[in-house]
Enzyme design. Sequence first.
Site, PDB file in Angstrom:
ATOM      1  N   HIS A  99      58.067 -47.581 -30.415  1.00  0.00           N
ATOM      2  CA  HIS A  99      58.161 -47.338 -31.861  1.00  0.00           C
ATOM      3  C   HIS A  99      57.729 -45.935 -32.252  1.00  0.00           C
ATOM      4  CE1 HIS A  99      53.884 -48.928 -31.888  1.00  0.00           C
ATOM      5  NE2 HIS A  99      53.754 -47.887 -32.683  1.00  0.00           N
ATOM      6  N   ASP A 134      57.914 -52.706 -26.134  1.00  0.00           N
ATOM      7  CA  ASP A 134      57.515 -51.535 -26.920  1.00  0.00           C
ATOM      8  C   ASP A 134      57.007 -50.407 -26.032  1.00  0.00           C
ATOM      9  OD1 ASP A 134      57.391 -50.239 -29.392  1.00  0.00           O
ATOM     10  OD2 ASP A 134      55.239 -50.599 -29.575  1.00  0.00           O
ATOM     11  N   SER A 211      48.981 -44.689 -31.528  1.00  0.00           N
ATOM     12  CA  SER A 211      50.006 -45.447 -30.826  1.00  0.00           C
ATOM     13  C   SER A 211      50.565 -44.696 -29.631  1.00  0.00           C
ATOM     14  CB  SER A 211      51.157 -45.767 -31.788  1.00  0.00           C
ATOM     15  OG  SER A 211      51.748 -46.985 -31.464  1.00  0.00           O
TER      16      SER A 211
END
Length: 362
Positions: A99, A134, A211
């Site tokens: 993402h 992911d 992230s």
Amino acid sequence: MNTVFVRRVWPVVALLAVGLAGCTAPTSPAESTGSASSASATSGGTSPNSSPASGGTGLAAVPGVVKELEPSVVTIRTPIGLGSGVVYRSDGTLVTDAHVVEDQQKHAYKTVQVQFADGSQSQATVAGVDDVTDVAVLKVDRKGLPAPKYATGSPEIGSLTVVIGSPLGLDETVTAGIVSGLHRNMPPSQESPHGAIDLLQTDAPISPGNSGGAVSDANGQVIGLSEAYLPPSSGAVAIGFVTPASTVTSVADQLLTNGTVKHAALGVVPTDLTAQIAQRFGLSTTTGALIVDVTPHGPADNGGMKAGDIVTSLAGTKVANVTDLLAALRKQEPGQTVDVTVQRGGSAQTLKVTLGDLGQQG
């Protein structure tokens, strides 16, 4: 569960006003501060001479971990924000969360900008993404990068975690905590349509922009990538989630070799079986995953599954909800034939279903 995936980083002032909204951060005014020398550790009480090699334990090991691992952590910038990443191979291969390198429609960018710990920058090609786990792989035209060691097993609950990344655009920020739990699953959501399965849990602070950054143990070994956190607005205190290193390396190797990752597919649309749904349709149970739709000529259809079936077990694993179903399915391989127990009407049936490949569905 109101889980926030550490997606894009909003400007620091705006975030302070509205609260944390994702593990990737829209570009921050602070992003111009970044070099290894600007790192800020929130792990006070450490010895400046401690390191993994010097035998430091607990928070005393953090400075040594940072010294060893920080050069391997990068900041990733895209048109909509920034996140973090980690060197995977010295030949210019990096890993991050999928993402981080996708737009709001979950389409991967062809290239992104990468800043290294020494302040230098390179354009990176997005070599592959896997939305199910992911995980994404990037390639930069640089050799001799400092590739860290990646763990092959699960860490011990209570052991040290050190998180390095670029939360809110603050490059090379360090936080520390412990492993709070293993094998955590999160249900599907708009951010994560396939759910998030078999994650590590940590109380080390994770914020937007972390992230895809490194999460390390006390020896400087990468145990995973920062993935998501529960925001304070949910009532949570220091609950973050990490994609395990074993998942990252498996997916990255498949992406580098084949360009895709194989995931077992059942070919159904499931939903959680709530008391309200059970009452509405006159069902005798509130446990299991209710099948709303079955893909024509797909694995479930070919195995005899029907819309309205309630899955209570897959491959010998009890299924109480959709997250259980996805977790059980994730452990299987495409082409395997598994037992699927369903409640249909007033009786239970066990069906034989040969699983398909998620990448070939639709």
